[in-house]
Write a protein that holds these residues in place. Structure first.
Motif, PDB file in Angstrom:
ATOM      1  N   GLY A 155      36.560  27.529  31.746  1.00 21.09           N
ATOM      2  CA  GLY A 155      37.906  27.004  31.541  1.00 21.09           C
ATOM      3  C   GLY A 155      38.935  27.609  32.472  1.00 21.09           C
ATOM      4  N   ASN A 156      39.987  26.857  32.691  1.00 21.35           N
ATOM      5  CA  ASN A 156      41.118  27.305  33.502  1.00 21.35           C
ATOM      6  C   ASN A 156      41.576  28.683  33.006  1.00 21.35           C
ATOM      7  OD1 ASN A 156      43.754  27.691  34.563  1.00 21.35           O
ATOM      8  ND2 ASN A 156      44.033  25.480  34.751  1.00 21.35           N
ATOM      9  N   LYS A 157      41.616  29.645  33.900  1.00 24.21           N
ATOM     10  CA  LYS A 157      41.951  31.016  33.491  1.00 24.21           C
ATOM     11  C   LYS A 157      43.374  31.137  32.946  1.00 24.21           C
ATOM     12  CE  LYS A 157      38.569  33.493  36.292  1.00 24.21           C
ATOM     13  NZ  LYS A 157      38.340  34.545  37.310  1.00 24.21           N
ATOM     14  N   ASN A 158      44.233  30.209  33.328  1.00 24.73           N
ATOM     15  CA  ASN A 158      45.596  30.234  32.798  1.00 24.73           C
ATOM     16  C   ASN A 158      45.656  29.799  31.338  1.00 24.73           C
ATOM     17  OD1 ASN A 158      46.863  31.099  35.215  1.00 24.73           O
ATOM     18  ND2 ASN A 158      46.760  29.009  36.024  1.00 24.73           N
ATOM     19  N   ALA A 159      44.543  29.220  30.860  1.00 28.46           N
ATOM     20  CA  ALA A 159      44.484  28.780  29.464  1.00 28.46           C
ATOM     21  C   ALA A 159      43.380  29.506  28.702  1.00 28.46           C
ATOM     22  CB  ALA A 159      44.252  27.264  29.399  1.00 28.46           C
TER      23      ALA A 159
ATOM     24  N   ALA B 104      41.209  29.600  24.486  1.00 28.26           N
ATOM     25  CA  ALA B 104      39.807  29.595  24.053  1.00 28.26           C
ATOM     26  C   ALA B 104      39.565  30.738  23.069  1.00 28.26           C
ATOM     27  CB  ALA B 104      38.877  29.725  25.263  1.00 28.26           C
ATOM     28  N   GLY B 105      40.205  31.874  23.326  1.00 32.88           N
ATOM     29  CA  GLY B 105      40.075  32.999  22.404  1.00 32.88           C
ATOM     30  C   GLY B 105      40.669  32.697  21.044  1.00 32.88           C
ATOM     31  N   VAL B 106      41.839  32.062  21.049  1.00 27.01           N
ATOM     32  CA  VAL B 106      42.465  31.673  19.779  1.00 27.01           C
ATOM     33  C   VAL B 106      41.570  30.681  19.040  1.00 27.01           C
ATOM     34  CG1 VAL B 106      44.441  30.529  18.719  1.00 27.01           C
ATOM     35  CG2 VAL B 106      44.800  32.109  20.621  1.00 27.01           C
ATOM     36  N   ALA B 107      40.977  29.750  19.783  1.00 23.16           N
ATOM     37  CA  ALA B 107      40.073  28.770  19.165  1.00 23.16           C
ATOM     38  C   ALA B 107      38.885  29.457  18.506  1.00 23.16           C
ATOM     39  CB  ALA B 107      39.595  27.771  20.216  1.00 23.16           C
TER      40      ALA B 107
ATOM     41  N   THR C 280      35.222  38.508  26.039  1.00 19.65           N
ATOM     42  CA  THR C 280      35.172  37.876  27.357  1.00 19.65           C
ATOM     43  C   THR C 280      36.554  37.407  27.779  1.00 19.65           C
ATOM     44  OG1 THR C 280      32.888  37.147  27.039  1.00 19.65           O
ATOM     45  CG2 THR C 280      34.180  35.963  28.684  1.00 19.65           C
ATOM     46  N   VAL C 281      37.273  36.811  26.853  1.00 18.32           N
ATOM     47  CA  VAL C 281      38.627  36.337  27.145  1.00 18.32           C
ATOM     48  C   VAL C 281      39.520  37.501  27.567  1.00 18.32           C
ATOM     49  CG1 VAL C 281      40.732  35.440  26.067  1.00 18.32           C
ATOM     50  CG2 VAL C 281      38.538  34.276  25.708  1.00 18.32           C
ATOM     51  N   ILE C 282      39.450  38.611  26.858  1.00 19.46           N
ATOM     52  CA  ILE C 282      40.272  39.764  27.195  1.00 19.46           C
ATOM     53  C   ILE C 282      39.906  40.304  28.574  1.00 19.46           C
ATOM     54  CG2 ILE C 282      40.754  42.177  26.589  1.00 19.46           C
ATOM     55  CD1 ILE C 282      40.581  41.302  23.633  1.00 19.46           C
ATOM     56  N   ASP C 283      38.602  40.352  28.872  1.00 16.48           N
ATOM     57  CA  ASP C 283      38.179  40.800  30.195  1.00 16.48           C
ATOM     58  C   ASP C 283      38.737  39.893  31.291  1.00 16.48           C
ATOM     59  OD1 ASP C 283      36.791  42.997  29.319  1.00 16.48           O
ATOM     60  OD2 ASP C 283      34.839  42.008  29.290  1.00 16.48           O
ATOM     61  N   LYS C 284      38.748  38.595  31.035  1.00 14.66           N
ATOM     62  CA  LYS C 284      39.251  37.664  32.043  1.00 14.66           C
ATOM     63  C   LYS C 284      40.768  37.782  32.193  1.00 14.66           C
ATOM     64  CE  LYS C 284      35.556  34.269  32.194  1.00 14.66           C
ATOM     65  NZ  LYS C 284      35.224  32.853  32.378  1.00 14.66           N
ATOM     66  N   ILE C 285      41.450  37.996  31.095  1.00 13.32           N
ATOM     67  CA  ILE C 285      42.897  38.169  31.150  1.00 13.32           C
ATOM     68  C   ILE C 285      43.272  39.353  32.039  1.00 13.32           C
ATOM     69  CG2 ILE C 285      44.908  38.893  29.793  1.00 13.32           C
ATOM     70  CD1 ILE C 285      43.835  37.141  27.502  1.00 13.32           C
ATOM     71  N   TYR C 286      42.504  40.423  31.926  1.00 14.21           N
ATOM     72  CA  TYR C 286      42.800  41.640  32.692  1.00 14.21           C
ATOM     73  C   TYR C 286      42.021  41.741  33.995  1.00 14.21           C
ATOM     74  CZ  TYR C 286      45.522  43.301  28.750  1.00 14.21           C
ATOM     75  OH  TYR C 286      46.479  43.419  27.781  1.00 14.21           O
ATOM     76  N   GLY C 287      41.376  40.613  34.392  1.00 19.53           N
ATOM     77  CA  GLY C 287      40.715  40.567  35.681  1.00 19.53           C
ATOM     78  C   GLY C 287      39.444  41.346  35.767  1.00 19.53           C
ATOM     79  N   ARG C 288      38.850  41.651  34.642  1.00 18.45           N
ATOM     80  CA  ARG C 288      37.564  42.389  34.659  1.00 18.45           C
ATOM     81  C   ARG C 288      36.379  41.452  34.820  1.00 18.45           C
ATOM     82  NH1 ARG C 288      40.382  45.662  30.494  1.00 18.45           N
ATOM     83  NH2 ARG C 288      39.368  44.458  28.840  1.00 18.45           N
TER      84      ARG C 288
END
Length: 215
Positions: free
Chosen positions: A143-147, A151-154, A206-214
């Motif tokens: 999914g688009n990283k800006n959104a 996905a995490g909320v879902a 996974t979502v948190i890692d992507k948010i912080y660029g990990r």
């Protein structure tokens, strides 16, 4: 009809102190919100810049998952209505006359049927909510990283729906006969909840890692 109410009206009705709608309907609404959010992630990705480098196989998977989330959203809303109607049906069965032996027999039959329905609906919600994870995993990975936070909320919402529906299964089992079928149903529901918890935690991590660029 519940699904035609505004958000304001639904929450108002939910808080009135009546038997329905209750936790089961709220759990189903949570599942529907999760499906809608997942669909949003796909719609912000498919045919957008975020997907320009994806192979066709990935785009196809996302499109199929988006179609599934749209079906799920409507299905969960139906289960929301079914949950409220099934409990109303149980209350109506308890209100049937019981003066004669024939009336008592008819009342018992109606109550037994209504109890089966009241137990069936939340278990269906547990099972069908769990099916959302396939689409959620795809949304989380591609999914688009800006959104991606959506996905995490879902994931949080779908797990909430599963846990909530499971509680309704358990409370209905508590008032039912102890037999192999019901013992098995309890075990299956427990399994769905535990697997859902694991999937939800993995997706959120996974979502948190992507948010912080990990990732």
């Amino acid at each position: 009809m519940l699904r035609e109410l505004t958000i304001n009206d639904f929450t108002s009705v939910l808080g009135e102190g009546k038997a329905t709608p209750g936790g089961g309907a709220a759990a189903a609404l949570s599942a529907s919100l999760a499906a809608a959010l997942t669909s949003m992630v796909f719609n912000l990705t498919i045919d957008k810049k975020a997907a320009k480098d994806y192979p066709e196989s990935v785009v196809t998977s996302m499109k199929e998952a988006r179609e599934a989330t749209d079906r799920f959203r409507n299905r969960y809303l139906k289960l929301m209505v079914d949950d409220a109607e099934s409990f109303d049906g149980l209350m109506a069965a308890f209100s049937l006359p019981k003066e004669t032996e024939e009336e008592k027999a008819q009342r018992k039959s109606s109550i037994d049927s209504a109890k089966e329905r009241v137990l069936e609906i939340p278990y269906q919600l547990v099972k069908e909510s769990f099916e959302m994870y396939d689409a959620l995993k795809i949304a989380t990975e591609y999914g688009n990283k800006n959104a991606i936070s959506d996905a995490g909320v879902a994931a949080i919402l779908i797990h909430s729906a599963i846990e909530g529906a499971a509680l309704n299964v358990f409370i209905n089992l508590a008032g039912s006969e102890v037999n192999e079928e019901n013992i098995s149903l309890k075990a299956q529901t427990d399994d769905y909840v535990e697997k859902s918890k694991s999937f939800k935690e993995d997706i959120v991590a996974t979502v948190i890692d992507k948010i912080y660029g990990r990732q």
